[in-house]
Each structure stands twice: as C-alpha cells, then as structure tokens.
Design a protein around this motif. Structure first.
Motif, PDB file in Angstrom:
ATOM      1  N   VAL A   1       0.840  -1.203   0.000  1.00 17.54           N
ATOM      2  CA  VAL A   1       0.000   0.000   0.000  1.00 17.54           C
ATOM      3  C   VAL A   1       0.875   1.253   0.000  1.00 17.54           C
ATOM      4  CG1 VAL A   1      -1.709   1.301   1.315  1.00 17.54           C
ATOM      5  CG2 VAL A   1      -1.941  -1.166   1.083  1.00 17.54           C
ATOM      6  N   ALA A   2       1.994   1.213   0.711  1.00 15.74           N
ATOM      7  CA  ALA A   2       2.905   2.353   0.741  1.00 15.74           C
ATOM      8  C   ALA A   2       3.554   2.593  -0.618  1.00 15.74           C
ATOM      9  CB  ALA A   2       3.980   2.145   1.805  1.00 15.74           C
ATOM     10  N   GLN A   3       3.635   1.556  -1.449  1.00 19.38           N
ATOM     11  CA  GLN A   3       4.135   1.749  -2.807  1.00 19.38           C
ATOM     12  C   GLN A   3       3.120   2.483  -3.668  1.00 19.38           C
ATOM     13  OE1 GLN A   3       5.104  -2.290  -3.935  1.00 19.38           O
ATOM     14  NE2 GLN A   3       7.296  -1.925  -3.591  1.00 19.38           N
TER      15      GLN A   3
ATOM     16  N   GLY B   1       6.525   0.790   4.903  1.00 13.22           N
ATOM     17  CA  GLY B   1       5.317   0.337   5.578  1.00 13.22           C
ATOM     18  C   GLY B   1       5.100   0.991   6.926  1.00 13.22           C
ATOM     19  N   TRP B   2       6.169   1.213   7.677  1.00 17.60           N
ATOM     20  CA  TRP B   2       6.018   1.820   9.000  1.00 17.60           C
ATOM     21  C   TRP B   2       5.609   3.286   8.903  1.00 17.60           C
ATOM     22  CZ3 TRP B   2       5.095  -0.693  13.163  1.00 17.60           C
ATOM     23  CH2 TRP B   2       5.511  -2.016  13.270  1.00 17.60           C
ATOM     24  N   LEU B   3       5.971   3.943   7.802  1.00 16.92           N
ATOM     25  CA  LEU B   3       5.509   5.308   7.594  1.00 16.92           C
ATOM     26  C   LEU B   3       3.999   5.328   7.361  1.00 16.92           C
ATOM     27  CD1 LEU B   3       6.517   8.196   7.431  1.00 16.92           C
ATOM     28  CD2 LEU B   3       6.933   7.859   5.005  1.00 16.92           C
ATOM     29  N   LEU B   4       3.507   4.296   6.686  1.00 17.60           N
ATOM     30  CA  LEU B   4       2.065   4.164   6.497  1.00 17.60           C
ATOM     31  C   LEU B   4       1.356   3.925   7.824  1.00 17.60           C
ATOM     32  CD1 LEU B   4      -0.310   3.955   4.477  1.00 17.60           C
ATOM     33  CD2 LEU B   4       0.113   1.500   4.456  1.00 17.60           C
ATOM     34  N   VAL B   5       1.967   3.146   8.702  1.00 16.65           N
ATOM     35  CA  VAL B   5       1.388   2.909  10.031  1.00 16.65           C
ATOM     36  C   VAL B   5       1.289   4.226  10.796  1.00 16.65           C
ATOM     37  CG1 VAL B   5       1.807   1.797  12.259  1.00 16.65           C
ATOM     38  CG2 VAL B   5       2.092   0.504  10.149  1.00 16.65           C
ATOM     39  N   LEU B   6       2.330   5.040  10.754  1.00 18.36           N
ATOM     40  CA  LEU B   6       2.302   6.343  11.433  1.00 18.36           C
ATOM     41  C   LEU B   6       1.284   7.284  10.806  1.00 18.36           C
ATOM     42  CD1 LEU B   6       6.104   6.955  12.043  1.00 18.36           C
ATOM     43  CD2 LEU B   6       4.371   6.324  13.716  1.00 18.36           C
TER      44      LEU B   6
END
Length: 124
Positions: free
Chosen positions: A76-78, A86-91
């Motif tokens: 999804v982050a792509q 991915g962890w940026l998407l979590v944040l």
C-alpha cells in the motif's frame, strides 16, 4: 487533569473496542458524545480524542503490520507517495485516526459550550 485522563482512557478503550464490531467511523460519534458529556475544555478534548484514537490505531496497525511481516503495508505504501515504507504508512494511519478523533471531540466540547455556556464556564 483528572477529567482529561478519564476522557482519554474512555476514548481509547471504547474506541478500540467498538471498532472490532462496528465500522471505523464509529470513533466520530463516540468522541463527540464523550466530549459533549465530559467537562473538559476544547483543547484538552481535542488532545484526548487525538491521543485516544491515535494510540489505538497505532497499536492496532503496528500489530497487523508485524503479524503479516509488513507485506500489505509495504504494498500500500508503494501505491502512495511513501516510497514503500510500511512503517511510515502505520504512522500516517495513526495520524489520520487521531485527527478524526480529535476533531470530533473538539466538536463535542464546543457543542457543550454552545448548548449551555454558563455551565461550561463553571466546570472549566
């Protein structure tokens, strides 16, 4: 300070619990109603809603990200301009949830002041 802590705890527990059975947007009426009935000022209501929902979403998104080894979050982050982190998407997920909860709680606190301004000044 005691009212703020109780409001934060209620939003965190009820918001996380209700989202298991109901859609994600249940946080909006929950934060609005809790902040409307709880005697806290607007800024503290926003902070309680932001932290309560943001922490709940952060924990849940982190747990899901770890459980599937970050595969879904990476994909999804792509799609988004996050460079596949991915962890940026979590944040980002926690930030969006926190803003929704915080703004709903702020609206509830302001609604309480609009309905009974004298009573709101006495409790503040």
């Amino acid at each position: 300070m005691k009212s703020f802590a109780w409001l934060l705890l209620l939003i965190l527990v009820l918001g996380t619990g209700l989202q298991i059975f109901l859609p994600w947007w249940v946080i909006t009426p929950l934060c609005l109603v809790l902040a409307f009935t709880w005697p806290v000022r607007g800024g503290r209501a926003f902070l309680a809603g932001f932290l309560g929902i943001g922490l709940g979403w952060l924990v849940l998104a982190s747990w899901l990200n770890v459980r599937n080894e970050g595969l879904l979050a990476h994909r999804v982050a792509q799609l988004l301009p996050l460079g596949g982190h991915g962890w940026l998407l979590v944040l980002l997920t926690a930030l969006v949830g926190g803003l929704v909860g915080g703004l709903a709680a702020l609206a509830g606190a302001w609604g309480r002041v609009a309905v009974s301004p004298a009573k709101a000044e006495a409790t503040a």
